[in-house]
Design an enzyme around this catalytic site. Structure first.
Site, PDB file in Angstrom:
ATOM      1  N   LYS A  71       0.822  -1.206   0.000  1.00 46.31           N
ATOM      2  CA  LYS A  71       0.000   0.000   0.000  1.00 46.31           C
ATOM      3  C   LYS A  71       0.859   1.261   0.000  1.00 46.31           C
ATOM      4  CE  LYS A  71      -3.495   2.174   3.016  1.00 46.31           C
ATOM      5  NZ  LYS A  71      -4.238   2.007   4.295  1.00 46.31           N
ATOM      6  N   SER A 147      -8.938   3.018   4.178  1.00 46.30           N
ATOM      7  CA  SER A 147      -7.994   3.596   3.238  1.00 46.30           C
ATOM      8  C   SER A 147      -7.249   2.568   2.382  1.00 46.30           C
ATOM      9  CB  SER A 147      -6.970   4.445   4.007  1.00 46.30           C
ATOM     10  OG  SER A 147      -6.221   3.636   4.905  1.00 46.30           O
ATOM     11  N   SER A 171      -9.671   0.756   8.204  1.00 44.62           N
ATOM     12  CA  SER A 171      -9.096   0.836   6.857  1.00 44.62           C
ATOM     13  C   SER A 171      -8.803  -0.500   6.195  1.00 44.62           C
ATOM     14  CB  SER A 171      -7.811   1.673   6.885  1.00 44.62           C
ATOM     15  OG  SER A 171      -8.129   3.018   7.123  1.00 44.62           O
TER      16      SER A 171
END
Length: 469
Positions: A71, A147, A171
């Site tokens: 990520k 996220s 997230s």
């Protein structure tokens, strides 16, 4: 190996084929690159060209040869540029591996790319101005959550069997719910938080990954959750490998179910129905199920999450080059301004709020073994629903905005409990609906046992979005 064959396998299945020499790691990587090229372009889920070659890894690790993505929440992987989803972060390159990345390498994971995230990771949607919206493989006009949104899109599409992500208020679990995945948030301290001060946001942010199967989550936790040699756990160690918990009987548990958000916001009837159905399945399995919920003060949750806001803002303010405010999105500018103006008293107020959330949650789990809630309060949102670049927010009003969409997850970042979102429902429109299971601190073993029971009772393996034809 054909693309459809690859996309239908989880990480444990892929690794078994590689070990049996039915397919080579090189062939798997080649197919994964094709899958990532297609899904990355169609879904807008990658921030950079694919890594060429793949990042260094140990080929004989427990996941040797299994494709993987990381990520854009850096600095994470040595030598890899990162931007935190922001136009204002330019030319930043990680100089060292995050502790978790070192474990991913040792596990043999073949990191091939970097996934999209909202700016500074402070949203439940992945629609940064820098990259545009990441599209949901189930419905391109819907968001993927945040996220860890790019990670979720690629795992759901079948481009990789699992992906790195982190969870500071939901997230991992929110994108898992939006994309029909397993999103496990381990207990506070179970996985490395990394070398940077404030990175774990006072213990609220936990690093891990997104998977399609419960067994992949268990095996991945075995691979990265153990302490380095000579170090102790920050949370009690497991009695045995998590992969063995998949075959263990959890016994007859005291299961509480609620579909009522602590803040009183409305919950979509289809979402509530999926949670109630999960409770009925657990009762059918033999658990004792009753309606109950911890006594949570929703305003204390918002105030406690200001610790994450301050930690994020402080990391940006301490950077070698401060970001250009004109290039930041609106809420990020507010976060930096409020962080710079904050006092020690503001931080202590947020710490006190964290205690006021943690205590009733801890007390609740002295009387219940498991809590079942919706993961989100709503179906996956259309693009633009959560406008991070809107100009009318304070940090607290933005937190209330995202918690109106996802009111059930952040409590357990504040309290530190393990929680998992399972893809147990599907809406009339064909959209995924996640159901969250929560256990007492350190009881990932219990979550995995019950998640396995639900995966067997309400299987989701054959429910996949059409990306590769």
């Amino acid at each position: 190996m054909e693309l459809y064959e690859y996309a239908g396998l989880d990480a444990v299945g892929l690794r078994a084929l590689i070990r049996a020499r039915e397919v080579s790691a090189a062939e798997v990587e080649s197919v994964a690159r094709r899958a990532l090229a297609v899904a990355g372009a169609e879904l807008g889920a990658l921030t950079l060209p694919l890594f060429e070659p793949a990042l260094d890894h140990e080929p004989d690790g427990p996941f040797g040869g299994v494709p993987f993505v990381i990520k854009d929440s850096g600095p994470f992987a040595r030598g890899v540029p990162f931007a935190l989803g922001s136009r204002a972060v330019r030319g930043a390159v990680a100089q060292a591996d995050h502790d978790l990345m070192a474990r991913f390498r040792a596990a043999g994971l073949v990191a091939l790319g970097q996934t999209t995230a909202p700016e500074l990771g402070l949203s439940f949607s992945t629609e940064p101005v820098r990259h545009g919206p990441t599209r949901n493989p189930w419905a391109r006009d819907r968001g993927v959550g945040g996220s860890s949104g790019g990670a979720a899109a690629l795992v759901a599409a079948g481009a990789v069997p699992f992906a790195h992500g982190n969870d500071g208020a939901g997230s991992l679990r929110v994108p898992a719910s939006c994309c029909g995945l397993v999103g496990l948030k381990p207990s506070r301290g179970r996985t490395p938080s990394g070398p940077l001060a404030g990175e774990a946001a006072f213990g609220q942010t936990v690093e891990f990954g997104l998977t399609r199967t419960v067994r992949d989550a268990a095996h991945l936790l075995d691979a990265v959750g153990a302490p380095p040699v000579g170090e102790k756990y920050a949370t009690p160690p497991p009695a045995r490998p998590y992969a063995e918990e998949l075959r263990a009987d959890p016994g007859r548990l005291r299961v509480a179910v609620t579909t009522q958000a602590w803040s009183g916001v409305a919950v979509d009837p289809q979402v509530a129905a999926a949670t109630e159905a999960a409770g009925q399945v657990l009762e059918w399995i033999g658990h004792v199920v009753s309606p109950a919920s911890p006594a949570v003060d929703p305003e204390a949750v918002v105030e406690a999450l200001m610790l994450s806001v301050f930690a994020t803002g402080a990391a940006m303010l301490r950077a070698p080059r401060r970001p250009d405010p004109s290039l930041l999105e609106a809420v990020s500018r507010v976060v930096l301004g409020e962080t710079e103006a904050a006092t020690a008293l503001d931080v202590m107020t947020a710490v006190d709020a964290q205690h006021r959330v943690t205590r009733p949650v801890g007390d609740f789990f002295t009387r219940h073994d498991l809590l079942v809630t919706p993961t989100l309060g709503q179906l996956p949102a259309p693009h633009g629903t959560l406008d991070y670049d809107g100009e009318d927010h304070t940090a607290r009003s933005w937190l209330r905005r995202i918690l109106a969409y996802g009111p059930f997850t952040a409590v357990f970042n504040v309290a530190g409990n393990p929680a998992v979102s399972l893809p147990l429902g599907q809406s009339r429109e064909g959209l995924p609906i996640g159901v969250q299971l929560v256990a007492a601190h350190g009881r990932e073993d219990l979550l995995l046992r019950v998640a396995t029971q639900l995966e067997q009772a309400v299987p989701w393996e054959d429910r996949r979005p059409l990306v590769f034809s």
